[in-house]
Scaffold this active site. Structure first.
Site, PDB file in Angstrom:
ATOM      1  N   GLU B  63     -52.868  56.546 -33.680  1.00 20.40           N
ATOM      2  CA  GLU B  63     -52.607  55.725 -32.781  1.00 20.40           C
ATOM      3  C   GLU B  63     -54.126  55.565 -32.009  1.00 20.40           C
ATOM      4  OE1 GLU B  63     -50.814  58.403 -33.194  1.00 20.40           O
ATOM      5  OE2 GLU B  63     -50.214  59.340 -31.457  1.00 20.40           O
ATOM      6  N   ASN B  64     -54.866  56.115 -32.161  1.00 23.15           N
ATOM      7  CA  ASN B  64     -56.428  56.181 -31.528  1.00 23.15           C
ATOM      8  C   ASN B  64     -57.311  55.049 -32.254  1.00 23.15           C
ATOM      9  OD1 ASN B  64     -55.890  58.537 -33.534  1.00 23.15           O
ATOM     10  ND2 ASN B  64     -58.131  58.862 -33.020  1.00 23.15           N
TER      11      ASN B  64
END
Lengths: 224, 229
Positions: B63-64
């Site tokens: 998700e980064n």
């Protein structure tokens, strides 16, 4: 119009007490450490800081917190193995905390930068983080009304920039940089390299210069 | 739930003990269809990556801001600009892509991610999830991407022990810890059994070293079998 600052001190000049400061980075990747150090030296205090985490170790955002300059943190994940500076301030009641789901943090800043007044989001429905917020059912699904987060200043780290403020990033250090750049009245970018106008492939520019007010070159060693 | 269960009737593996953590990770990896876009949560769920089939075409999302994440980086491959959501240095695979945080969560919320695997404190029989906060007065709340993942992925698999350290079940009629998401979990993988959870309650897929009747006696949740009328 973008200005090239000669020093990081010039880059952060004029940040006011009480300002809301968006600080890029996910952990230390993409964190604008040199700009944060300059902000500590500049002296602005009583800040609200918006960042994914609440500092790691003793450098960067953790150093700003340790200097007592931050009244409130808005972040998704303050508690980490090495977030002892924030943990101490929080347990002593010396800092306010607003926890925001990570995607809402990004989208609320995106909304601010895109002129959206608020948006209905499915994240957090039925959880403590939606308490007190307006909800609506749309096509049978429940949503929570989320408001934009606008910064007075954004401090971001990028890989390379040009004199017009166009920015490119490197790998997962991109994270919040492009979103924060759009969401603040004044966006300040530290880059490892300022290249000549025309040297960045226009197809590859991630943050167009319209979003960037000041840019300063910081050698890679200083950001590590 | 969009992925069909791996069996058309409940299977009780009585000739063995409970699954090890490695076996739990391998079981989850077995059940993820080829070609899926998958997010693996921080901690134990990350180990599912070690058991994905070569050539499965499964693409890992972090998700980064990355699709096509490779294994953990070691030695000279460690790059401070390339990490996973747990802030562990990782590598990129051919065909990887990078994007900013708003895009990363938009692809999650927008229903483009097929599966995420998360840890949990508790899951309810109808799929409510509690995994971000114990609610203890001295705990510092930290949610990260848990709420976004819980409501975003098409299938949310939970990987957890079936009982807490004090012996209380973690698969419960109703979560007592603060919620992460409502009715979002589709499957629960534990060392003793795999369960489907949802609007119709809890169904046992497989058991390991125990049987459905024995489990029913240890949980406060009504259990049904696949293929039972």
């Amino acid at each position: 119009m973008t200005v090239i600052a000669e020093t990081t001190a010039d880059a952060v000049a004029g940040i006011a007490d009480g300002a809301t400061v968006l600080i890029g980075g996910f952990g230390m990747a993409g964190m604008p450490v040199a700009l944060i150090d300059a902000l500590i030296a500049q002296g602005a205090t009583n800040l609200t800081v918006v960042s994914n985490n609440a500092g790691n170790g003793d450098t960067g955002l953790a150093a700003l917190l340790a200097a007592g300059r931050v009244a409130k943190m808005i972040c998704s994940f303050p508690r980490q193995a090495d977030s002892y500076v924030f943990d101490g301030l929080y347990r002593d009641g010396r800092i306010d905390l607003e926890v925001v789901p990570q995607g809402n943090l990004a989208e609320r800043m995106r909304a601010a930068g895109a002129g959206i007044g608020a948006f209905f989001c499915p994240t957090g429905v039925g959880t403590p983080l939606a308490e007190g917020k307006e909800t609506r059912t749309i096509d049978g699904r429940d949503y929570v009304l989320e408001l934009p987060i606008k910064g007075d200043v954004a401090l971001i780290g990028a890989h390379a920039g040009d004199p017009l403020g166009n920015l490119v990033y490197r790998k997962t250090a991109r994270n919040f940089g492009p979103v924060m750049a759009t969401a603040a009245a004044t966006t300040i970018a530290q880059v490892t390299r300022i290249v000549d106008t025309g040297d960045l492939d226009p197809e590859a520019v991630v943050t167009p210069g319209i979003y960037v007010d000041r840019i300063v070159q910081v050698t890679q060693e200083a950001t590590a | 739930m969009t992925i069909a269960p791996p069996t058309d009737r409940t299977v009780e593996h009585l000739d063995r003990g409970p699954l090890t953590r490695e076996e739990m990770a391998a079981t989850i990896a077995r059940d993820i269809p080829d070609g899926s876009y998958v997010n693996l949560g921080i901690g134990q769920p990350t180990t599912v990556a070690d058991h994905l089939r070569p050539g499965s075409g499964i693409v890992l999302h972090t998700e980064n801001g990355m699709l096509g994440m490779g294994p953990a980086a070691t030695g000279d491959d460690i790059d401070p600009d390339l990490m996973n959501a747990g802030k562990i240095p990782v590598t990129e695979l051919p065909g990887a892509s990078y994007f900013h945080h708003a895009d990363s969560f938009a692809m999650m919320r927008g229903g483009h991610l097929d599966v995420c695997v998360l840890g949990a404190f508790q899951v309810s029989e109808h799929g409510d999830l509690a995994n971000w906060h114990t609610g203890a007065p001295d705990a510092i709340p930290a949610v990260g991407g848990a709420m976004d993942l819980a409501i975003g992925a098409k299938d949310v698999f939970v990987m957890m022990t079936l009982f807490a350290k004090d012996g209380t079940p973690k698969l419960v009629p109703r979560c007592t810890y603060p919620l992460t998401g409502l009715a979002c979990v589709s499957r629960v993988y534990t060392e003793h059994a795999t369960f489907l959870v949802g609007p119709h309650g809890t169904t046992v897929v497989e058991t390991f070293g125990t049987g459905v009747d024995d489990l029913a006696g240890r949980l406060d949740v009504p259990l049904t079998r696949i293929g039972a009328s």
